[in-house]
Design a protein around this motif. Structure first.
Motif, PDB file in Angstrom:
ATOM      1  N   SER A 248       1.053  -1.118  -0.064  1.00  0.00           N
ATOM      2  CA  SER A 248      -0.087   0.051  -0.121  1.00  0.00           C
ATOM      3  C   SER A 248       1.033   1.347  -0.029  1.00  0.00           C
ATOM      4  O   SER A 248       1.973   1.207   0.493  1.00  0.00           O
ATOM      5  CB  SER A 248      -0.804   0.069   1.172  1.00  0.00           C
ATOM      6  N   SER A 249       0.068   2.356  -0.465  1.00  0.00           N
ATOM      7  CA  SER A 249       0.778   3.782  -0.338  1.00  0.00           C
ATOM      8  C   SER A 249      -0.098   4.736   0.024  1.00  0.00           C
ATOM      9  O   SER A 249      -1.327   4.561  -0.248  1.00  0.00           O
ATOM     10  CB  SER A 249       1.282   4.022  -1.816  1.00  0.00           C
ATOM     11  N   PHE A 250       0.234   5.509   0.757  1.00  0.00           N
ATOM     12  CA  PHE A 250      -0.587   6.770   1.482  1.00  0.00           C
ATOM     13  C   PHE A 250       0.031   8.104   0.960  1.00  0.00           C
ATOM     14  O   PHE A 250       1.039   8.353   1.201  1.00  0.00           O
ATOM     15  CB  PHE A 250      -0.145   6.702   2.735  1.00  0.00           C
ATOM     16  N   PHE A 251      -0.882   8.586   0.022  1.00  0.00           N
ATOM     17  CA  PHE A 251      -0.449   9.724  -0.774  1.00  0.00           C
ATOM     18  C   PHE A 251      -1.183  10.922   0.031  1.00  0.00           C
ATOM     19  O   PHE A 251      -2.266  10.625   0.308  1.00  0.00           O
ATOM     20  CB  PHE A 251      -1.067   9.854  -2.237  1.00  0.00           C
ATOM     21  N   VAL A 252      -0.304  11.803   0.282  1.00  0.00           N
ATOM     22  CA  VAL A 252      -0.815  13.118   1.070  1.00  0.00           C
ATOM     23  C   VAL A 252      -0.300  14.419   0.178  1.00  0.00           C
ATOM     24  O   VAL A 252       0.868  14.124  -0.180  1.00  0.00           O
ATOM     25  CB  VAL A 252      -0.640  13.131   2.455  1.00  0.00           C
ATOM     26  N   CYS A 253      -1.115  15.524   0.134  1.00  0.00           N
ATOM     27  CA  CYS A 253      -0.619  16.949  -0.635  1.00  0.00           C
ATOM     28  C   CYS A 253      -0.728  17.673   0.623  1.00  0.00           C
ATOM     29  O   CYS A 253      -1.138  17.675   1.700  1.00  0.00           O
ATOM     30  CB  CYS A 253      -1.549  17.070  -1.707  1.00  0.00           C
ATOM     31  N   GLY A 254       0.256  18.776   0.310  1.00  0.00           N
ATOM     32  CA  GLY A 254       0.442  19.779   1.236  1.00  0.00           C
ATOM     33  C   GLY A 254       1.356  19.629   2.428  1.00  0.00           C
ATOM     34  O   GLY A 254       1.842  18.683   2.421  1.00  0.00           O
ATOM     35  N   ASN A 255       1.320  20.495   3.069  1.00  0.00           N
ATOM     36  CA  ASN A 255       2.377  20.423   4.369  1.00  0.00           C
ATOM     37  C   ASN A 255       1.865  19.700   5.257  1.00  0.00           C
ATOM     38  O   ASN A 255       1.273  19.834   6.453  1.00  0.00           O
ATOM     39  CB  ASN A 255       2.509  21.902   4.751  1.00  0.00           C
ATOM     40  N   ALA A 256       2.348  18.275   5.257  1.00  0.00           N
ATOM     41  CA  ALA A 256       1.856  17.222   6.163  1.00  0.00           C
ATOM     42  C   ALA A 256       3.170  16.936   6.940  1.00  0.00           C
ATOM     43  O   ALA A 256       3.161  15.823   7.860  1.00  0.00           O
ATOM     44  CB  ALA A 256       1.561  15.995   5.262  1.00  0.00           C
ATOM     45  N   THR A 257       4.030  17.826   7.144  1.00  0.00           N
ATOM     46  CA  THR A 257       5.075  17.659   8.111  1.00  0.00           C
ATOM     47  C   THR A 257       4.555  17.238   9.610  1.00  0.00           C
ATOM     48  O   THR A 257       5.212  16.246  10.095  1.00  0.00           O
ATOM     49  CB  THR A 257       5.862  19.040   8.177  1.00  0.00           C
ATOM     50  N   MET A 258       3.438  17.964  10.140  1.00  0.00           N
ATOM     51  CA  MET A 258       3.104  17.441  11.701  1.00  0.00           C
ATOM     52  C   MET A 258       2.326  16.312  11.456  1.00  0.00           C
ATOM     53  O   MET A 258       2.309  15.615  12.432  1.00  0.00           O
ATOM     54  CB  MET A 258       2.090  18.624  11.781  1.00  0.00           C
TER      55      MET A 258
END
Length: 470
Positions: A248-258
């Motif tokens: 599996s892969s979890f894609f996220v966009c934007g500032n997901a640093t936290m």
């Protein structure tokens, strides 16, 4: 043409050498956290695939033959180790009642939200069937691509993640629900997780090697809210994929640093991030959980508006500073429609032949072609000015809902406020974003002051803040 020549000759040589790993074998080893000698390359060529063959975005998202034709071109030109079949986060939403707005050079966006005015009981909702909507088209192309290239290339099946899907169904009200109706949020998230599981099963049965849960909105909620209300749905999905003996892969966009740590705790095999995240720092977190990380060539400033040297330099500089295990190099997210193919080919050159690329860009410094823009005189404004800095609300779900949140002020105050969007896909807007010192996208400014960065405000928060400027 020189880069294309080097690339194809080199890939042929790699495939003939038994000591190096390429293609599907390489990517799956990384996703299973095994040691490798090379770094896999995965171009997220969604509607950009159509651009390569002269088709519109809608062409490749509704016509199976045009999609298949375009994907074969991606495979030929970009020699991927892995590649997605479709990058469209509205397939499930359309089936569940959302009306879409189509574009010629972008995936469609959600225009209506069927649960916007009523909290429909998720227990009464059906799950998508194989014959619903555009699923038959997608499955048809998946099977054809599996036959054509599936022996040497890992194929990705992408589905809209539960948070973004819930937001598509409920609209901006979902973010208020997280505060006022947490039990409803949990129930809707659980239903959306079941939708994801259903789609994952269809895609795995069609021969997909990797299931990617694409959820741009994760970056827009706090880690504590994610952990309390959202994480169980993601854990349910990723655990199911693992039970199917798939990755599996979890894609996220934007500032997901936290959010990196709480995302890791949902058990994906890989997390993919865009340019808003410092990949080197994020990898320190994913390494603690033995999760592969992927990313994050900038989509607009480098791939769309840069040149071949810019693309090689970005990749070489990244590879010179990051540890090489558990790593996938890819564009930051879905590639813009009209990225020059030669820029992508240059990026591949840098991934697969880093030493050669380093020599080719020795001494190169990117030219500063930033446009000169004039900022408003914020002290002289006669009414509040809300500026929304986005990647592009038409293509980025997180940006869509950030802009929608800002427009709530327009609904409340009408002509007594101004709302404007600046897109990071427009040269002038890129210059404005830089001049304003915007660090993360999407963000909302009021009268030149940063108010929300990668966190979508509730209606009450937004209205209360705007009133301070009236």
């Amino acid at each position: 043409m020189l880069y294309r020549y080097f690339l194809h000759i080199s890939v042929i040589q790699l495939k003939r050498r038994g000591d190096l790993e390429v293609g599907k074998e390489l990517l799956l080893k990384v996703l299973r956290h095994e040691q490798t000698n090379e770094i896999p390359w995965v171009p997220f060529a969604g509607v950009h695939a159509g651009y390569l063959k002269g088709y519109t975005a809608k062409d490749v998202l509704v016509d199976p033959d045009k999609l298949y034709d375009s994907l074969l071109e991606v495979h030929k030109l970009y020699t991927p180790d892995g590649m997605p079949i479709v990058f469209d986060l509205q397939i499930e939403a359309e089936i569940l009642g959302c009306e879409l707005m189509w574009a010629e050079d972008n995936p469609p966006s959600v225009r209506t939200h069927p649960f916007e005015d009523e909290m429909v009981d998720p227990k009464t909702l059906p799950l998508p069937q194989e014959t619903d909507g555009r699923i038959p088209m997608v499955l048809d192309v998946m099977r054809r691509m599996k036959t054509a290239v599936g022996d040497d290339t890992a194929l990705y099946g992408l589905t809209c993640g539960p948070l973004t899907l819930a937001s598509h169904l409920r609209g901006s009200e979902f973010f208020m629900d997280m505060i006022e109706e947490p039990e409803y949020v949990e129930a809707l998230m659980d239903y959306c997780a079941d939708v994801n599981i259903k789609m994952a099963d269809y895609y795995l049965d069609a021969g997909m090697d990797v299931i990617a849960i694409v959820d741009p909105l994760v970056s827009q909620v706090s880690p504590s809210s994610f952990e309390e209300l959202l994480a169980p749905a993601f854990i349910k999905i990723f655990d199911h994929i693992r039970k199917r003996n798939a990755v599996s892969s979890f894609f996220v966009c934007g500032n997901a640093t936290m959010q990196m740590q709480v995302m890791c705790e949902t058990h994906p095999d890989n997390i993919s991030v865009d340019e808003n995240v410092d990949l080197i720092e994020a990898k320190k977190v994913t390494d603690q959980y033995n999760i592969a990380i992927g990313g994050n060539i900038p989509l607009t400033t480098t791939m769309l508006f840069g040149n071949q040297n810019d693309n090689m330099k970005y990749v070489v500089d990244l590879l010179d500073r990051i540890t090489k295990d558990n790593l996938i190099i890819s564009p930051g997210c879905d590639m813009p429609y009209n990225i020059p193919p030669e820029n992508t080919i240059a990026a591949i050159q840098a991934v697969k032949h880093t030493d050669m690329a380093r020599d080719m860009i020795s001494g190169y410094e990117a030219a500063d072609d930033t446009l000169d823009v004039v900022l408003p005189d914020y002290t002289a404004l006669k009414k509040p000015m809300i500026e929304v800095f986005t990647l592009d609300a038409a293509t980025c779900a997180a940006c869509t809902y950030m802009l929608a949140a800002a427009m709530l002020a327009k609904d409340e105050f009408g002509d007594d406020v101004d709302v404007v969007e600046y897109k990071y896909t427009v040269r002038e807007d890129i210059a404005r974003t830089k001049k304003m010192g915007v660090q993360k996208l999407p963000s909302i400014y009021i009268n030149g002051e940063l108010k929300w960065s990668s966190i979508i405000p509730s209606r009450k928060e937004l209205i209360d803040e705007v009133k301070k400027y009236m």
